[in-house]
Design a protein around this motif. Sequence first.
Motif, PDB file in Angstrom:
ATOM      1  N   GLY A  29       0.778  -1.232   0.000  1.00  0.00           N
ATOM      2  CA  GLY A  29       0.000   0.000   0.000  1.00  0.00           C
ATOM      3  C   GLY A  29       0.808   1.280   0.000  1.00  0.00           C
ATOM      4  O   GLY A  29       2.021   1.285   0.215  1.00  0.00           O
ATOM      5  N   PRO A  30       0.134   2.408  -0.235  1.00  0.00           N
ATOM      6  CA  PRO A  30       0.808   3.699  -0.368  1.00  0.00           C
ATOM      7  C   PRO A  30       1.396   4.231   0.935  1.00  0.00           C
ATOM      8  O   PRO A  30       2.211   5.158   0.902  1.00  0.00           O
ATOM      9  CB  PRO A  30      -0.309   4.624  -0.864  1.00  0.00           C
ATOM     10  N   MET A  31       1.015   3.663   2.065  1.00  0.00           N
ATOM     11  CA  MET A  31       1.563   4.101   3.347  1.00  0.00           C
ATOM     12  C   MET A  31       2.575   3.100   3.903  1.00  0.00           C
ATOM     13  O   MET A  31       2.933   3.166   5.071  1.00  0.00           O
ATOM     14  CB  MET A  31       0.434   4.366   4.350  1.00  0.00           C
ATOM     15  N   ASN A  32       3.049   2.214   3.034  1.00  0.00           N
ATOM     16  CA  ASN A  32       4.110   1.277   3.401  1.00  0.00           C
ATOM     17  C   ASN A  32       3.746   0.493   4.665  1.00  0.00           C
ATOM     18  O   ASN A  32       4.519   0.397   5.616  1.00  0.00           O
ATOM     19  CB  ASN A  32       5.443   2.024   3.595  1.00  0.00           C
ATOM     20  N   ASN A  33       2.546  -0.073   4.654  1.00  0.00           N
ATOM     21  CA  ASN A  33       2.093  -0.857   5.801  1.00  0.00           C
ATOM     22  C   ASN A  33       2.731  -2.238   5.812  1.00  0.00           C
ATOM     23  O   ASN A  33       2.912  -2.854   4.755  1.00  0.00           O
ATOM     24  CB  ASN A  33       0.579  -1.039   5.764  1.00  0.00           C
ATOM     25  N   ASN A  34       3.013  -2.717   6.996  1.00  0.00           N
ATOM     26  CA  ASN A  34       3.467  -4.093   7.156  1.00  0.00           C
ATOM     27  C   ASN A  34       2.283  -5.005   7.451  1.00  0.00           C
ATOM     28  O   ASN A  34       1.401  -4.660   8.235  1.00  0.00           O
ATOM     29  CB  ASN A  34       4.457  -4.201   8.314  1.00  0.00           C
ATOM     30  N   ALA A  35       2.280  -6.159   6.814  1.00  0.00           N
ATOM     31  CA  ALA A  35       1.345  -7.232   7.143  1.00  0.00           C
ATOM     32  C   ALA A  35       2.184  -8.451   7.504  1.00  0.00           C
ATOM     33  O   ALA A  35       3.247  -8.683   6.911  1.00  0.00           O
ATOM     34  CB  ALA A  35       0.425  -7.545   5.966  1.00  0.00           C
ATOM     35  N   TYR A  36       1.716  -9.206   8.493  1.00  0.00           N
ATOM     36  CA  TYR A  36       2.475 -10.350   8.997  1.00  0.00           C
ATOM     37  C   TYR A  36       1.614 -11.602   8.922  1.00  0.00           C
ATOM     38  O   TYR A  36       0.519 -11.648   9.487  1.00  0.00           O
ATOM     39  CB  TYR A  36       2.898 -10.110  10.440  1.00  0.00           C
ATOM     40  N   LEU A  37       2.131 -12.610   8.228  1.00  0.00           N
ATOM     41  CA  LEU A  37       1.462 -13.903   8.131  1.00  0.00           C
ATOM     42  C   LEU A  37       2.168 -14.873   9.062  1.00  0.00           C
ATOM     43  O   LEU A  37       3.370 -15.134   8.917  1.00  0.00           O
ATOM     44  CB  LEU A  37       1.503 -14.416   6.691  1.00  0.00           C
ATOM     45  N   LEU A  38       1.430 -15.394  10.030  1.00  0.00           N
ATOM     46  CA  LEU A  38       1.975 -16.332  11.011  1.00  0.00           C
ATOM     47  C   LEU A  38       1.493 -17.736  10.677  1.00  0.00           C
ATOM     48  O   LEU A  38       0.307 -17.953  10.437  1.00  0.00           O
ATOM     49  CB  LEU A  38       1.526 -15.957  12.424  1.00  0.00           C
ATOM     50  N   ARG A  39       2.427 -18.686  10.677  1.00  0.00           N
ATOM     51  CA  ARG A  39       2.092 -20.073  10.350  1.00  0.00           C
ATOM     52  C   ARG A  39       2.625 -20.993  11.443  1.00  0.00           C
ATOM     53  O   ARG A  39       3.837 -21.014  11.713  1.00  0.00           O
ATOM     54  CB  ARG A  39       2.701 -20.461   9.001  1.00  0.00           C
ATOM     55  N   CYS A  40       1.733 -21.729  12.083  1.00  0.00           N
ATOM     56  CA  CYS A  40       2.125 -22.725  13.080  1.00  0.00           C
ATOM     57  C   CYS A  40       2.812 -23.883  12.357  1.00  0.00           C
ATOM     58  O   CYS A  40       2.237 -24.493  11.456  1.00  0.00           O
ATOM     59  CB  CYS A  40       0.903 -23.219  13.844  1.00  0.00           C
ATOM     60  N   ARG A  41       4.015 -24.200  12.750  1.00  0.00           N
ATOM     61  CA  ARG A  41       4.774 -25.226  12.040  1.00  0.00           C
ATOM     62  C   ARG A  41       4.260 -26.636  12.349  1.00  0.00           C
ATOM     63  O   ARG A  41       4.480 -27.563  11.558  1.00  0.00           O
ATOM     64  CB  ARG A  41       6.253 -25.099  12.375  1.00  0.00           C
ATOM     65  N   ALA A  42       3.565 -26.800  13.471  1.00  0.00           N
ATOM     66  CA  ALA A  42       3.040 -28.125  13.827  1.00  0.00           C
ATOM     67  C   ALA A  42       1.762 -28.456  13.070  1.00  0.00           C
ATOM     68  O   ALA A  42       1.522 -29.618  12.722  1.00  0.00           O
ATOM     69  CB  ALA A  42       2.791 -28.210  15.328  1.00  0.00           C
ATOM     70  N   THR A  43       0.922 -27.451  12.821  1.00  0.00           N
ATOM     71  CA  THR A  43      -0.398 -27.708  12.239  1.00  0.00           C
ATOM     72  C   THR A  43      -0.600 -27.085  10.858  1.00  0.00           C
ATOM     73  O   THR A  43      -1.571 -27.409  10.171  1.00  0.00           O
ATOM     74  CB  THR A  43      -1.494 -27.148  13.155  1.00  0.00           C
ATOM     75  N   ASP A  44       0.277 -26.151  10.477  1.00  0.00           N
ATOM     76  CA  ASP A  44       0.170 -25.378   9.238  1.00  0.00           C
ATOM     77  C   ASP A  44      -0.994 -24.388   9.237  1.00  0.00           C
ATOM     78  O   ASP A  44      -1.300 -23.784   8.202  1.00  0.00           O
ATOM     79  CB  ASP A  44       0.070 -26.280   7.994  1.00  0.00           C
ATOM     80  N   GLU A  45      -1.656 -24.217  10.379  1.00  0.00           N
ATOM     81  CA  GLU A  45      -2.681 -23.173  10.455  1.00  0.00           C
ATOM     82  C   GLU A  45      -2.011 -21.805  10.351  1.00  0.00           C
ATOM     83  O   GLU A  45      -0.902 -21.602  10.847  1.00  0.00           O
ATOM     84  CB  GLU A  45      -3.460 -23.280  11.761  1.00  0.00           C
ATOM     85  N   GLN A  46      -2.746 -20.861   9.719  1.00  0.00           N
ATOM     86  CA  GLN A  46      -2.184 -19.535   9.497  1.00  0.00           C
ATOM     87  C   GLN A  46      -3.092 -18.436  10.047  1.00  0.00           C
ATOM     88  O   GLN A  46      -4.319 -18.597  10.092  1.00  0.00           O
ATOM     89  CB  GLN A  46      -1.954 -19.296   7.997  1.00  0.00           C
ATOM     90  N   LEU A  47      -2.464 -17.331  10.422  1.00  0.00           N
ATOM     91  CA  LEU A  47      -3.144 -16.137  10.918  1.00  0.00           C
ATOM     92  C   LEU A  47      -2.469 -14.928  10.302  1.00  0.00           C
ATOM     93  O   LEU A  47      -1.236 -14.873  10.217  1.00  0.00           O
ATOM     94  CB  LEU A  47      -3.059 -16.089  12.451  1.00  0.00           C
ATOM     95  N   LEU A  48      -3.263 -13.956   9.887  1.00  0.00           N
ATOM     96  CA  LEU A  48      -2.743 -12.728   9.289  1.00  0.00           C
ATOM     97  C   LEU A  48      -2.939 -11.563  10.246  1.00  0.00           C
ATOM     98  O   LEU A  48      -4.034 -11.382  10.795  1.00  0.00           O
ATOM     99  CB  LEU A  48      -3.456 -12.437   7.967  1.00  0.00           C
TER     100      LEU A  48
END
Length: 218
Positions: A29-48
């Motif tokens: 985006g134009p305001m240089n926002n950071n987004a972080y994707l988290l992935r549990c290595r045991a289950t592969d579930e993800q959260l943004l």
Amino acid sequence: MTYSGEVRVGGPADVHELKDLMITKVAVGPMNNNAYLLRCRATDEQLLIDAANDAHTLLGSIGDDGIASVVTTHRHADHWQALAEVVAATGARTHAGCHDADGIPVPTDVLVDDGDTIRVGQVELTARHLVGHTPGSIALVYDDPHGHPHVFTGDCLFPGGVGNTHKDAKAFASLIHDVETKIFDALPDETWVYPGHGNDTSLGAERPHLPEWHARGW
């Protein structure tokens, strides 16, 4: 490759590989926002954390496995521009601070308060309610059992200071109090800080400057 936390809009993501968690950082985006994707290595579930902008880039990072949840750190519009599209594409549950949710134009499934736990697979994140940048900003703390803590601070803590309180002395006093008591006093210098914009830092790098921040009032 060693994780640096230095990303740019249109550039590649950077991946921080921990024993139980993978953290993918991307700038959008134009305001240089950071987004972080988290992935549990045991289950592969993800959260943004923060569907800030550019749903195409975020969905590309998410991949075919989808995400279980999206956490919006606060109500400011630059942090949720892609939220509706990401939720529509993934069916993810939405989380936001209980005092900011009414300012986010995508329904919040889970209202988050101070001390609440948010899970991604087998990994637990603890929410910290930080008042001042907005009424309901939240930071997320991952206390890595194999190393030092990691904290996602939204716009409440950056390299060089706390978030913008628009010269409101009361808001600044509230924010720096919460950041000091709930982040600096509670976590060690080794804690890695992932902010809502720009490069990462650590609590140890920022702690010596707290008196300066108090003195200048921002």
